[in-house]
Design a protein around this motif. Structure first.
Motif, short mmCIF file in Angstrom:
data_model
loop_
_atom_site.label_atom_id
_atom_site.label_comp_id
_atom_site.label_asym_id
_atom_site.label_seq_id
_atom_site.Cartn_x
_atom_site.Cartn_y
_atom_site.Cartn_z
N ALA A 49 4.25 -0.07 -5.07
CA ALA A 49 3.85 0.68 -3.88
C ALA A 49 5.07 0.97 -3.03
O ALA A 49 6.06 0.25 -3.08
CB ALA A 49 2.82 -0.10 -3.06
N THR A 50 4.96 2.03 -2.22
CA THR A 50 6.01 2.35 -1.27
C THR A 50 5.39 2.82 0.04
O THR A 50 4.26 3.32 0.06
CB THR A 50 6.96 3.42 -1.82
N ILE A 51 6.14 2.62 1.13
CA ILE A 51 5.65 3.01 2.44
C ILE A 51 6.79 3.67 3.20
O ILE A 51 7.93 3.23 3.14
CB ILE A 51 5.09 1.77 3.19
N GLY A 55 5.15 4.01 8.34
CA GLY A 55 3.88 3.51 7.81
C GLY A 55 2.84 4.60 7.64
O GLY A 55 1.74 4.34 7.15
N THR A 58 1.95 6.35 2.38
CA THR A 58 2.01 5.32 1.34
C THR A 58 1.71 5.94 -0.01
O THR A 58 1.08 7.00 -0.10
CB THR A 58 1.00 4.18 1.59
N TYR A 60 0.94 4.59 -4.28
CA TYR A 60 0.69 3.43 -5.14
C TYR A 60 0.74 3.81 -6.61
O TYR A 60 0.42 4.94 -7.00
CB TYR A 60 -0.70 2.86 -4.84
N THR A 69 -2.73 -2.93 -0.90
CA THR A 69 -2.42 -2.17 0.31
C THR A 69 -1.05 -2.59 0.83
O THR A 69 -0.83 -3.78 1.08
CB THR A 69 -3.47 -2.39 1.40
N ILE A 70 -0.17 -1.62 0.99
CA ILE A 70 1.15 -1.87 1.57
C ILE A 70 1.10 -1.52 3.04
O ILE A 70 0.47 -0.52 3.44
CB ILE A 70 2.25 -1.09 0.83
N SER A 71 1.74 -2.33 3.86
CA SER A 71 1.78 -2.07 5.30
C SER A 71 3.09 -2.63 5.85
O SER A 71 3.82 -3.34 5.15
CB SER A 71 0.58 -2.71 6.01
#
Length: 126
Positions: A49-51, A55, A58, A60, A69-71
């Motif tokens: 994943a990347t953000i 934020g 995102t 995935y 979930t990335i945060s």
């Protein structure tokens, strides 16, 4: 220099959840994209994943979409990966990665992230 430290890995049963954290020190995390990758022995490092820097964006890997979930909390210089509905095939060493300062969005290639943590082991039992 940017220093990344992952935490939160461990052993969990299939269907369970874990939250990984990545604490960033040395330089601010707020002006760069961040990512999570994973690797199993004998295989290449795999994008998870990347953000984006804020934020607001995102992305995935298909294999984790809808489960992970990335945060990020820029005030705390920390990035998270919430993992749910874990499967045995999610077993890997998970790495946090940081893009260069000013790279507000990054992609799926490890080469886009010059800074890496030491990794944290996630093991999912069946």
């Amino acid at each position: 220099q940017v220093h990344l430290v992952e935490s939160g890995g461990g052993l969990v049963q299939a269907g369970g959840s874990l939250r990984l954290s990545c604490a960033v020190s040395g330089r601010t995390v707020s002006s760069r994209a961040m990512g999570w990758f994973r690797q199993v022995p004998g295989k290449e490092r795999e994008f998870v994943a990347t953000i984006s820097w804020s934020g607001g964006s995102t992305y995935y890997a298909d294999s984790v979409k809808g489960r992970f979930t990335i945060s990020r909390d820029n005030a705390k210089n920390t990035v998270y990966l919430q993992m749910s509905s874990l499967k045995p095939e999610d077993t890997a060493v998970y790495y946090c990665a940081a893009a260069l300062q000013g790279n507000l969005i990054a992609g799926t290639k490890p080469s886009e992230y010059p800074y890496w943590g030491q990794g944290t082991q996630v093991t999912v039992s069946s």
